[in-house]
Design a protein around this motif. Structure first.
Motif, short mmCIF file in Angstrom:
data_model
loop_
_atom_site.label_atom_id
_atom_site.label_comp_id
_atom_site.label_asym_id
_atom_site.label_seq_id
_atom_site.Cartn_x
_atom_site.Cartn_y
_atom_site.Cartn_z
N TYR A 41 0.82 -1.21 0.00
CA TYR A 41 0.00 0.00 0.00
C TYR A 41 0.85 1.27 0.00
O TYR A 41 0.45 2.28 -0.57
CB TYR A 41 -0.95 -0.01 1.20
CG TYR A 41 -2.09 -0.98 1.04
CD1 TYR A 41 -2.92 -0.92 -0.06
CD2 TYR A 41 -2.34 -1.95 2.01
CE1 TYR A 41 -3.98 -1.80 -0.21
CE2 TYR A 41 -3.40 -2.85 1.87
CZ TYR A 41 -4.21 -2.76 0.75
OH TYR A 41 -5.25 -3.65 0.61
N GLN A 71 1.88 1.73 -3.54
CA GLN A 71 0.73 2.20 -4.30
C GLN A 71 0.47 3.68 -4.05
O GLN A 71 0.16 4.43 -4.99
CB GLN A 71 -0.49 1.37 -3.90
CG GLN A 71 -1.78 1.76 -4.61
CD GLN A 71 -2.91 0.80 -4.30
OE1 GLN A 71 -2.70 -0.40 -4.13
NE2 GLN A 71 -4.12 1.32 -4.21
N TYR A 72 0.60 4.10 -2.80
CA TYR A 72 0.41 5.52 -2.46
C TYR A 72 1.46 6.38 -3.14
O TYR A 72 1.15 7.45 -3.71
CB TYR A 72 0.49 5.68 -0.95
CG TYR A 72 0.45 7.12 -0.47
CD1 TYR A 72 -0.75 7.81 -0.36
CD2 TYR A 72 1.63 7.79 -0.14
CE1 TYR A 72 -0.79 9.13 0.07
CE2 TYR A 72 1.60 9.11 0.29
CZ TYR A 72 0.40 9.77 0.39
OH TYR A 72 0.38 11.07 0.82
N THR A 92 0.70 6.50 -7.07
CA THR A 92 -0.54 7.16 -7.51
C THR A 92 -0.64 8.62 -7.08
O THR A 92 -1.36 9.39 -7.71
CB THR A 92 -1.77 6.41 -6.96
OG1 THR A 92 -1.67 6.32 -5.53
CG2 THR A 92 -1.84 5.02 -7.56
N LEU A 93 0.08 9.02 -6.04
CA LEU A 93 0.00 10.41 -5.57
C LEU A 93 0.38 11.42 -6.65
O LEU A 93 -0.35 12.40 -6.86
CB LEU A 93 0.87 10.59 -4.32
CG LEU A 93 0.91 12.02 -3.75
CD1 LEU A 93 -0.48 12.49 -3.37
CD2 LEU A 93 1.85 12.09 -2.55
N GLN A 100 -7.40 4.52 -6.61
CA GLN A 100 -6.18 3.90 -6.10
C GLN A 100 -5.53 4.72 -5.00
O GLN A 100 -4.95 4.17 -4.05
CB GLN A 100 -5.17 3.70 -7.25
CG GLN A 100 -5.63 2.78 -8.35
CD GLN A 100 -5.88 1.36 -7.87
OE1 GLN A 100 -5.27 0.90 -6.91
NE2 GLN A 100 -6.77 0.65 -8.54
N PHE A 101 -5.66 6.05 -5.08
CA PHE A 101 -5.08 6.92 -4.06
C PHE A 101 -5.76 6.71 -2.72
O PHE A 101 -5.11 6.47 -1.69
CB PHE A 101 -5.20 8.38 -4.52
CG PHE A 101 -4.73 9.38 -3.50
CD1 PHE A 101 -3.38 9.58 -3.28
CD2 PHE A 101 -5.64 10.12 -2.75
CE1 PHE A 101 -2.94 10.50 -2.34
CE2 PHE A 101 -5.21 11.03 -1.81
CZ PHE A 101 -3.85 11.22 -1.60
N TYR A 102 -7.09 6.78 -2.70
CA TYR A 102 -7.82 6.61 -1.45
C TYR A 102 -7.78 5.16 -0.97
O TYR A 102 -7.81 4.90 0.24
CB TYR A 102 -9.26 7.08 -1.61
CG TYR A 102 -9.37 8.58 -1.75
CD1 TYR A 102 -9.04 9.42 -0.68
CD2 TYR A 102 -9.78 9.17 -2.94
CE1 TYR A 102 -9.12 10.80 -0.80
CE2 TYR A 102 -9.86 10.55 -3.07
CZ TYR A 102 -9.53 11.35 -2.00
OH TYR A 102 -9.60 12.71 -2.13
N ALA A 110 -5.19 3.25 -1.33
CA ALA A 110 -3.87 3.11 -0.69
C ALA A 110 -3.88 3.67 0.73
O ALA A 110 -3.33 3.07 1.66
CB ALA A 110 -2.80 3.80 -1.53
N ILE A 111 -4.51 4.82 0.91
CA ILE A 111 -4.58 5.43 2.25
C ILE A 111 -5.36 4.54 3.21
O ILE A 111 -4.93 4.29 4.34
CB ILE A 111 -5.23 6.83 2.17
CG1 ILE A 111 -4.32 7.79 1.38
CG2 ILE A 111 -5.48 7.38 3.57
CD1 ILE A 111 -4.91 9.17 1.21
N LEU A 126 -3.29 1.40 3.92
CA LEU A 126 -2.19 1.70 4.83
C LEU A 126 -2.67 1.76 6.28
O LEU A 126 -2.03 1.23 7.19
CB LEU A 126 -1.53 3.02 4.44
CG LEU A 126 -0.43 2.98 3.37
CD1 LEU A 126 -0.02 4.39 2.97
CD2 LEU A 126 0.77 2.19 3.88
#
Length: 314
Positions: A55, A58-59, A62-63, A204-206, A208-209, A212
């Motif tokens: 994750y 991924q963060y 994608t950020l 994917q951003f949210y 990953a958050i 995490l």
């Protein structure tokens, strides 16, 4: 001279979009199989550490994409936000719970339980998305489930050579696998519900958050954090990238194809897994596994043929 009407061009566009959805899902399944293959080369990975690393990668990836699109400052309709929130939370819960049920349950049992997502997704899609439930889809789903059962050979059907079958922990593992399956089915329908109004980087951003946060909490309340070996870091990075690629492709597939059909096509990851294990690990599958793989191949080919025929007749 050939003249194309607007209706003909629209039909071609719809057919290409639908076939593009299945293509995305087949590529997603291949990427997921690669990610699982890479995990087999790890020396001492912890479940929580593997998820946390995935994750975080991924963060980090994608950020920049998400920030470049300036979606951080776009005001979304409340309905879109709620559906996106449901899809992110259910996906994260499904993945985290499944990873933690593996030590408590034989992999064949877990795979067999998750294979029922084909039925659940079709049911949820019929209820929430009003997707039609055709006899051909039910027939293909049954064949795919039978194939997955033959591949996984769960102990509650084929028996087990292990006394007690992991003891009382097996019951907990089954419950976790069932809960993970329900969450993943709901996530699939929720992602399909978002439609094409949501960019893959936003999801994917949210995701990953949320992943995490859940991974950190699961590590904190269970085993605690352990640093991986230096040799494992590179492999974990490659596995994380493959898993992210698979997740992005699945998201795009659900934007272009019905949720039920995408779920059936996702069974092809078993075939890719067999091929990768044979060529890279020298693992020869059993006869029942080959029969199951043949049934899965038949279901995927039949699904593709029906999809093409349906689009041509519309």
């Amino acid at each position: 001279m050939i003249h194309l009407s607007y209706s003909t061009m629209g039909d071609c566009k719809g057919s290409c979009s639908s076939m593009l959805g299945l293509t995305y899902e087949f590529l997603s399944s291949a990427s997921f199989a690669i990610a699982n293959l890479l995990v087999k080369f790890l020396q001492s990975p912890g479940t929580g550490q593997l998820l946390l690393f995935r994750y975080f990668a991924q963060y980090a990836i994608t950020l920049p994409i998400y920030s470049y699109r300036k979606d951080l400052f776009v005001v979304r309709p409340l309905k879109t936000i709620l559906v996106l929130l449901v899809s992110v939370i259910t996906t994260s819960l499904s993945v985290v719970i499944f990873y933690f049920c593996i030590p408590l349950l034989p992999l064949g049992d877990a795979t067999a339980i998750l294979s029922t997502s084909i039925i659940l997704v079709g049911l949820f899609a019929f209820i929430f998305l009003k997707e039609p439930c055709r006899i051909s889809g039910v027939f293909i789903s049954v064949i795919a489930v039978v194939g997955l059962v033959l591949v996984s050979r769960p102990s509650f059907i084929f028996g087990s050579d292990t006394a007690g079958d992991l003891g009382a922990n097996r019951t907990v593992g089954i419950l976790l696998a069932v809960v993970s399956n329900i969450f993943m089915s709901l996530a699939t329908v929720a992602i399909r519900k978002t439609g094409k109004t949501t960019h893959f980087s936003e999801f994917q951003f949210y995701y990953a958050i949320c992943g995490l946060t859940m991974s950190f909490l699961s590590i904190f309340f269970t085993t605690g954090f352990r640093y991986p070996c230096l040799d494992d870091i590179f492999i974990m990075a490659l596995s994380a990238i493959a898993a992210l690629f698979s997740s992005v492709l699945k998201f795009l597939a659900l934007q272009n194809e019905a949720a039920g059909r995408v779920t059936i096509a996702s069974t092809s990851q078993v075939l890719f897994g067999f091929l990768l294990e044979y060529f890279f690990l020298g693992v020869v599958p059993a006869i029942l596994s080959l029969i199951g793989a043949a049934l899965i191949t038949f279901s995927c080919i039949t699904l593709t043929a029906i999809n093409i025929t349906t689009k041509q007749t519309q």
